[in-house]
Design a protein around this motif. Structure first.
Motif, mmCIF file in Angstrom:
data_model
loop_
_atom_site.group_PDB
_atom_site.id
_atom_site.type_symbol
_atom_site.label_atom_id
_atom_site.label_comp_id
_atom_site.label_asym_id
_atom_site.label_seq_id
_atom_site.Cartn_x
_atom_site.Cartn_y
_atom_site.Cartn_z
ATOM 1 N N MET A 221 17.696 1.239 8.294
ATOM 2 C CA MET A 221 16.660 2.225 8.022
ATOM 3 C C MET A 221 15.292 1.554 8.042
ATOM 4 N N ARG A 222 14.310 2.330 8.393
ATOM 5 C CA ARG A 222 13.013 1.741 8.734
ATOM 6 C C ARG A 222 12.309 1.083 7.558
ATOM 7 N N GLY A 223 12.386 1.668 6.385
ATOM 8 C CA GLY A 223 11.722 1.031 5.261
ATOM 9 C C GLY A 223 11.294 2.024 4.205
ATOM 10 N N PHE A 224 10.602 1.502 3.223
ATOM 11 C CA PHE A 224 10.181 2.255 2.044
ATOM 12 C C PHE A 224 8.972 3.130 2.340
ATOM 13 N N SER A 225 8.993 4.337 1.780
ATOM 14 C CA SER A 225 7.827 5.208 1.805
ATOM 15 C C SER A 225 7.576 5.716 0.394
ATOM 16 N N LEU A 226 6.335 5.706 -0.024
ATOM 17 C CA LEU A 226 5.963 6.252 -1.324
ATOM 18 C C LEU A 226 5.604 7.722 -1.165
ATOM 19 N N ASN A 227 6.397 8.598 -1.787
ATOM 20 C CA ASN A 227 6.023 10.004 -1.813
ATOM 21 C C ASN A 227 4.914 10.198 -2.838
ATOM 22 N N GLN A 228 3.886 10.902 -2.430
ATOM 23 C CA GLN A 228 2.696 11.093 -3.250
ATOM 24 C C GLN A 228 3.012 11.695 -4.608
ATOM 25 N N ALA A 229 4.093 12.485 -4.696
ATOM 26 C CA ALA A 229 4.455 13.107 -5.968
ATOM 27 C C ALA A 229 4.787 12.076 -7.038
ATOM 28 N N THR A 230 5.269 10.901 -6.632
ATOM 29 C CA THR A 230 5.689 9.877 -7.587
ATOM 30 C C THR A 230 4.508 9.327 -8.380
ATOM 31 N N THR A 231 3.357 9.288 -7.742
ATOM 32 C CA THR A 231 2.130 8.805 -8.401
ATOM 33 C C THR A 231 1.098 9.934 -8.372
ATOM 34 N N LYS A 232 1.459 11.049 -8.955
ATOM 35 C CA LYS A 232 0.704 12.300 -8.815
ATOM 36 C C LYS A 232 -0.757 12.158 -9.193
ATOM 37 N N CYS B 167 -1.052 1.177 -1.245
ATOM 38 C CA CYS B 167 0.127 0.984 -0.401
ATOM 39 C C CYS B 167 -0.082 -0.174 0.570
ATOM 40 N N VAL B 168 -1.250 -0.222 1.176
ATOM 41 C CA VAL B 168 -1.540 -1.305 2.125
ATOM 42 C C VAL B 168 -1.450 -2.656 1.431
ATOM 43 N N ALA B 169 -2.020 -2.752 0.225
ATOM 44 C CA ALA B 169 -1.996 -4.017 -0.515
ATOM 45 C C ALA B 169 -0.578 -4.440 -0.865
ATOM 46 N N ALA B 170 0.321 -3.470 -1.069
ATOM 47 C CA ALA B 170 1.713 -3.772 -1.423
ATOM 48 C C ALA B 170 2.594 -3.964 -0.201
ATOM 49 N N GLY B 171 2.029 -3.836 1.000
ATOM 50 C CA GLY B 171 2.815 -3.990 2.218
ATOM 51 C C GLY B 171 3.644 -2.769 2.564
ATOM 52 N N VAL B 172 3.310 -1.622 1.972
ATOM 53 C CA VAL B 172 4.026 -0.369 2.238
ATOM 54 C C VAL B 172 3.419 0.280 3.475
ATOM 55 N N THR B 173 4.274 0.767 4.379
ATOM 56 C CA THR B 173 3.780 1.308 5.644
ATOM 57 C C THR B 173 3.953 2.819 5.773
ATOM 58 N N GLY B 174 4.643 3.452 4.802
ATOM 59 C CA GLY B 174 4.881 4.882 4.886
ATOM 60 C C GLY B 174 4.465 5.601 3.622
ATOM 61 N N VAL B 175 4.014 6.859 3.795
ATOM 62 C CA VAL B 175 3.632 7.669 2.650
ATOM 63 C C VAL B 175 4.012 9.113 2.943
ATOM 64 N N GLY B 176 4.619 9.780 1.937
ATOM 65 C CA GLY B 176 4.892 11.203 2.018
ATOM 66 C C GLY B 176 3.810 11.961 1.273
ATOM 67 N N LEU B 177 3.287 13.014 1.881
ATOM 68 C CA LEU B 177 2.140 13.728 1.313
ATOM 69 C C LEU B 177 2.514 15.146 0.896
ATOM 70 N N TRP B 178 1.661 15.716 0.022
ATOM 71 C CA TRP B 178 1.845 17.073 -0.477
ATOM 72 C C TRP B 178 0.661 17.928 -0.068
#
Length: 267
Positions: free
Chosen positions: A1-12, A23-34
């Protein structure tokens, strides 16, 4: 699987213009938006923000709520918004029973017909409609689609590139048929999104806000990850959590714990 994505709801309560560089600073490349948060920020402005940061928008939540009278126009707007953001996945939460109705079978049939009406718009925009089954406790007011099997039945009449399903551990962990459902969804190329959230007890008074970060509750995350991976799914894995205690913490701290839970489950 491609990798981790932070869904925006988690850090509302983490503003989008802080979430993205976080996300960029943590090396995260995906984000889910609301949709609501994106609209408040400005859809075009949000699209530029994530694009310039090099992030992939892994999903937009949510469309659906087909029990509302304005469902067609609202979902067309959601498809357009997803297209503007550059995501190919619009998560659909079907909605509950209309008015005082008790006809849950009829409500599900309406959901299927409504999705069919949106398929031409989705195909034209390059956006996939992703049906998300929710735990049965939400069937009356939020989602008459309660199992992965029901979601697959609703998706079946339409092309896989237009309509898929969401596998969310919080909503499906209780169902002993889910493993066969995951295999069937993979074989039919219907898995549009995979989301991690844990089931914590006791549930808070507002059950909608009862999700925990991966590794904090009762769900066998690794079994889900292995089952989804076995289908050949190569998309992102979103962590999507609703909980007041989680929202009250600094976004960067929540992101770090979400990453750790993801790595324990998926790596």
């Amino acid at each position: 699987m491609r990798g981790f994505s932070l869904n925006q709801a988690t850090t509302k309560r983490w503003p989008l213009d802080e979430l993205v560089p976080g996300c960029v600073a943590a090396g995260v490349t995906g984000v889910g938006l609301w949709r609501e948060e994106v609209a408040d920020y400005g859809t075009d402005k949000a699209a530029s923000l994530v694009r310039d940061a090099g992030l992939t928008v892994t999903s937009l939540c949510r469309g659906g709520f087909f029990h509302d009278d304005a469902w067609y126009d609202e979902n067309r707007r959601a498809i357009e918004q997803a297209h503007t953001l550059g995501t190919d996945t619009l998560v659909l939460v079907s909605g509950g029973l209309p008015g005082s109705s008790r006809d849950i079978d009829g409500a599900r049939r309406h959901v299927g017909d409504a999705i069919g009406a949106l398929v031409p718009d989705a195909l034209a925009a390059g956006v996939r409609l992703a049906i998300e089954p929710l735990h049965p406790m939400f069937a009356s007011d939020r989602c008459v689609v309660s199992t992965l099997g029901q979601a697959l039945q609703l998706a079946a009449p339409y092309p896989a590139e237009a309509v898929g399903v969401v596998i969310d551990t919080y909503h499906l962990w209780w169902d002993d048929t889910v493993w066969d459902g995951i295999a069937a969804a993979g074989a039919a190329h219907r898995i549009a999104a995979f989301q991690l959230a844990d089931w914590i007890t006791p549930l808070p008074e507002g059950v909608l806000l009862g999700r925990g970060l991966p590794g904090t509750g009762s769900v066998d995350m690794r079994r889900f990850a292995q089952a989804v991976r076995a289908t050949g799914y190569d998309g992102y894995v979103e962590v999507e959590v609703f909980h007041e205690e989680v929202w009250s913490r600094p976004g960067a701290d929540v992101l770090a714990q979400a990453l750790a839970g993801y790595e324990a489950a998926v790596a």
